[in-house]
Design an enzyme around this catalytic site. Structure first.
Site, short mmCIF file in Angstrom:
data_model
loop_
_atom_site.label_atom_id
_atom_site.label_comp_id
_atom_site.label_asym_id
_atom_site.label_seq_id
_atom_site.Cartn_x
_atom_site.Cartn_y
_atom_site.Cartn_z
N ASN A 34 -33.51 3.92 145.07
CA ASN A 34 -32.62 3.07 144.29
C ASN A 34 -32.51 3.51 142.83
O ASN A 34 -31.52 3.25 142.17
CB ASN A 34 -33.05 1.60 144.36
CG ASN A 34 -34.53 1.41 144.16
OD1 ASN A 34 -35.35 2.02 144.84
ND2 ASN A 34 -34.90 0.58 143.20
N CYS B 68 -37.44 -2.07 134.63
CA CYS B 68 -38.49 -2.93 134.10
C CYS B 68 -38.34 -4.34 134.64
O CYS B 68 -37.24 -4.88 134.66
CB CYS B 68 -38.39 -3.02 132.58
SG CYS B 68 -38.91 -1.55 131.76
N THR C 230 -31.32 -21.87 160.49
CA THR C 230 -29.86 -21.91 160.67
C THR C 230 -29.21 -20.78 159.89
O THR C 230 -29.51 -20.56 158.72
CB THR C 230 -29.32 -23.28 160.19
OG1 THR C 230 -29.98 -24.28 160.95
CG2 THR C 230 -27.82 -23.39 160.40
N GLN D 38 -30.06 1.33 149.93
CA GLN D 38 -29.16 2.01 148.99
C GLN D 38 -28.28 3.03 149.68
O GLN D 38 -27.28 3.48 149.12
CB GLN D 38 -29.98 2.72 147.89
CG GLN D 38 -30.71 1.79 146.95
CD GLN D 38 -29.78 1.03 146.02
OE1 GLN D 38 -28.60 1.37 145.85
NE2 GLN D 38 -30.29 -0.03 145.42
#
Ligand code: PMP
Length: 398
Positions: A155, A327, A240, A183
């Site tokens: 990613n 971060c 559900t 990704q």
């Protein structure tokens, strides 16, 4: 005050929902329409169930899986948890997992949690380009290895792992293989069948679908121990169903009518950006450039400049990127991915990620480049170019 235009280049974080997706979801949210519980045997319930199964056919087709192999979840975090815990539970007595040092936190933090419960985890290293050496995988496998869990594409850098080869190695050793393809789906050719993996995770919101919905592909023949017990999803995921989001997910994958064309478009944007950047700042480092990469991701190291300031300055000009150092808010933790690739804390904290989507166009890059060049000059306390100069250029010696 006129706001600068917003150029959104943080598509690995999330993508904007396609208008067709929202339109398809609305009937399942509105009071007077398809609000019924899909498990209800009433006519209203059956209509909703049909829509859900139609979405399953679309999603499974896009992922190269059988409809019955797709379990809808709340997103890739849940899919990753389900697969990893399922493999452990199916491999009774085996208490070792092999993963990589650059996985998403939804895998790494779960592995750390499992370590505290007595599971052993091997974190495979990567090289400076973010590549994985399959020999290290072979060497890491043990008698008691239950699972290999490796991502398809990273990613932060977009670097692609050799998933099919890794899955073959795991299969040869009788070990389950899980792939976090979050990704990669929609950004490269992903096929559950061709990759020959046991479990594959993905999520709707990285491909212009809604947030809070994802899928776990489970190889036919595997009796998936559920994370949530209940009768839905054939007993594989209780609760559900989030019908509107699942329908939206189905519509999102249906929008990929020309995936090869879309991948070419993304690569054109990325290459235009990286070439332009090279002209502005020849010493900027494209992380993972030597590896096979997703066509939409550029992770750039800007010498020793403060990435957070650069990000902020770009945002003031209407450009949204991301710290390569994904971060956690306020924690100032440098990226574990770039750290595992061997970069110093300073180099890691000077890195930004630019990630494109089909909604970006070449003029976005043309807008970005001179602004980026100007901000870089300013941050390096170098004079701005004269009006006659088309693009500012940052000397690497400074
Ligand atoms: N894995 C990877 C590689 C990701 O990039 C993400 C999202 N950033 C996730 C898992 C988690 O996805 P979700 O937000 O759907 O839980």
């Amino acid at each position: 005050m006129k706001m600068p235009m917003t150029i959104y280049l943080d598509n690995n974080s999330t993508t904007a929902m396609a208008p067709q997706v929202l339109d398809s979801m609305m009937p399942f949210l509105k009071m007077e329409q398809h609000f019924a519980n899909p498990s209800s045997s009433s006519m209203l319930g059956r209509q909703v169930r049909n829509a859900l199964e139609k979405a399953r056919i679309s999603v499974s087709g896009f992922l190269g899986a059988r409809p019955a192999e797709v379990v809808f979840t709340s997103g890739a975090t849940e899919s990753n948890h389900t697969a990893i815990l399922a493999a452990l539970s199916l491999s009774r007595g085996k208490r070792h997992i092999v993963t990589s040092a650059v996985e998403h936190p939804s895998v790494l933090l779960l592995c750390q949690h499992l370590e505290r419960l007595g599971v052993e985890v091997t974190y495979l290293p990567v090289d400076t380009e973010g590549r994985l050496d399959l020999d290290t995988l072979r060497q890491a496998l043990r008698e008691d290895t239950a699972l290999v869990s490796l991502m398809w594409a990273n990613n932060e850098t977009g670097v692609i792992f050799p998933v099919r080869e890794a899955a073959e190695i795991a299969r040869g050793a009788g070990v389950y293989f899980h792939c976090d393809a979050t990704q990669a789906v929609g950004r490269t050719h992903v096929s559950f069948a061709a990759a020959d993996v046991d479990f594959l995770s993905c999520t709707g919101h990285k491909l212009h679908g809604p947030k809070g919905v994802g899928a776990l592909c489970v190889r036919k023949g595997i009796e998936l121990p559920p994370l949530f017990h209940g009768h839905q999803e054939r007993g594989r995921r209780g609760g559900t169903e989030n019908v509107a989001a699942i329908v939206g997910f189905g519509t999102a994958v249906e929008q990929f009518s020309d995936l090869p064309g879309e991948l070419r478009h993304l690569a054109q944007l990325r290459d235009h950006f990286e070439r332009g950047l090279q002209a502005i700042m020849p010493c900027a480092r494209v992380h993972g450039q030597g590896a096979e990469r997703l066509p939409n991701t550029s992770n750039i190291g800007f010498l020793a400049l403060d990435g957070e300031e650069l990000l902020f300055r770009l945002e003031q000009e209407g450009i949204v990127a991301a710290l390569g150092a994904a971060c956690a808010a306020g924690s100032n933790q440098p990226s574990h991915v770039l750290t595992a690739m061997g970069f110093s804390r300073t180099a890691v904290l000077s890195s930004l990620r630019f990630s494109f989507s089909r909604l970006n166009q070449l003029p976005d890059v043309d807008y970005l480049l001179p602004i980026l060049g100007g901000v870089l000059l300013d941050m390096m306390h170098l004079p701005q170019p004269s009006m006659a100069t088309a693009n500012p250029s940052v000397s690497c010696l400074s």
